[in-house]
Design an enzyme around this catalytic site. Structure first.
Site, PDB file in Angstrom:
ATOM      1  N   CYS A 173       0.841  -1.193   0.000  1.00  0.00           N
ATOM      2  CA  CYS A 173       0.000   0.000   0.000  1.00  0.00           C
ATOM      3  C   CYS A 173       0.878   1.246   0.000  1.00  0.00           C
ATOM      4  O   CYS A 173       1.852   1.326   0.760  1.00  0.00           O
ATOM      5  CB  CYS A 173      -0.906   0.008   1.232  1.00  0.00           C
ATOM      6  SG  CYS A 173      -2.313   1.080   1.018  1.00  0.00           S
ATOM      7  N   ILE A 174       0.553   2.200  -0.854  1.00  0.00           N
ATOM      8  CA  ILE A 174       1.324   3.454  -0.925  1.00  0.00           C
ATOM      9  C   ILE A 174       0.418   4.660  -0.685  1.00  0.00           C
ATOM     10  O   ILE A 174       0.690   5.769  -1.144  1.00  0.00           O
ATOM     11  CB  ILE A 174       2.062   3.571  -2.277  1.00  0.00           C
ATOM     12  CG1 ILE A 174       1.097   3.412  -3.451  1.00  0.00           C
ATOM     13  CG2 ILE A 174       3.188   2.568  -2.364  1.00  0.00           C
ATOM     14  CD1 ILE A 174       1.727   3.690  -4.815  1.00  0.00           C
TER      15      ILE A 174
END
Length: 325
Positions: A173-174
């Site tokens: 996840c960014i």
């Protein structure tokens, strides 16, 4: 407000009360079922598929099937035909409501429905919870993902039976890099914050890097822990197998990645390669044994005894021993 994450916390042992760690019960109740472990693989295309979900249901583990390129109605029908519970994911759009209508019309009632969107503190989630409850009132509804006490209070008031806490702490996840928002880097502290107001179960989602993090999640208020990267990369995992310099890896990507979406639009996930770990069943047995060990260190005999221990924060402004006083 203390700010910390899994790496900053150690739990403090209490006098052991069991002869063998195997006496400790790592099981947890969610809805009206008891599962062997407080752990569920992330509902992502590279983590679970229909065969993994079936095996987990048959072996008394909790699962949540992903919602991508899937006929949910047929999935529920198939799971019930095989004599096991059905646990599906839905979004909040018109096709998701149509799925609820189809399930209701066919008399198919999934035991668990997870409303799964990136920012779950939303009017669209409120409306979807209400819609599901009006059509499938006996389904156990998990809603998320959220990051604040206000969100937990709202989701519970809207009718959710459990909330999923965690915005962007996962390995693929960014969100925090793309948006500046989330619980990446302080997920465990966010969990503690949310659990203070929760009256229903919380599923901690993301940021788990080792089995000890499961016990830490339970200590700070989770009833169930959703895990992606530790489950991705098994022999059975649906991700594509990739060979790099003679070593085998499995593809693992976020649900908000362009790999999953099929287009580069509102991307908050990335793709990585996880070394192949062996069989899923072996990892689940090892996790259960490690959670049993955690319970024994807590001086208890059952999972929720872990909530009674003190802890220390390592380093930083909040460092020191924190007592249950």
């Amino acid at each position: 407000m203390e700010i910390f994450d899994y790496d900053n916390i150690l739990l403090l042992p209490r006098k052991c009360r069991v002869e063998s760690r195997s006496e400790c019960d790592a099981g947890v109740e969610l809805g009206n079922r008891k599962f062997r472990l407080p752990v569920v693989p992330a509902n992502m295309k590279t983590v679970v598929d229909e065969s993994i979900c079936l095996w987990m249901a048959q072996n008394n583990y909790f699962y949540v099937m992903h919602r991508f390129d899937l006929d949910n109605v047929q999935f529920v029908r198939d799971m019930h035909a095989k004599g096991v519970y059905a646990s599906i994911s839905l979004g909040v759009k018109v096709p998701d409501r149509a799925t609820v209508d189809e399930l209701a019309a066919a008399g198919l009632v999934p035991e668990y429905i997870t409303i799964d969107i990136a920012h779950g503190h939303a009017d669209s989630v409120r409306d979807m919870i209400g819609y599901i409850k009006s059509k499938l009132p006996t389904s156990f509804v998990i809603a998320g993902n959220v990051a604040t006490p206000e969100a937990v209070i709202d989701l519970e008031n809207w009718g959710a039976d459990a909330t999923k806490v965690g915005v962007g702490p996962g390995k693929v996840c960014i969100t925090k890099l793309k948006t500046g928002f989330g619980t990446g880097g302080w997920q465990l502290s966010a969990l503690k914050w949310c659990a203070r107001v929760a009256t229903k179960p919380i599923i901690a989602d993301g940021g788990i890097r080792s089995h000890g993090d499961i016990a830490k999640s339970i200590r700070f208020g989770a009833s169930m822990v959703m895990i992606g990267s530790l489950f991705a990369g098994h022999e059975e995992s649906p991700g594509k197998t990739v060979e790099v310099d003679g070593e085998l890896f499995k593809e693992y990507y976020g649900s908000a990645s362009d790999f999953n979406k099929g287009e580069y639009k509102h991307v908050e996930g990335k793709r990585i390669l996880e070394p192949i770990k062996g069989k899923l069943a072996d990892t689940l047995i090892e996790m259960e044994q490690d959670v049993q060990s955690s319970i024994s260190y807590s001086g208890g005999t059952k999972l929720m005894d872990v909530r009674k221990v003190n802890y220390v924060i390592l380093g930083g402004d909040n460092a020191g021993e924190h007592l249950l006083m």
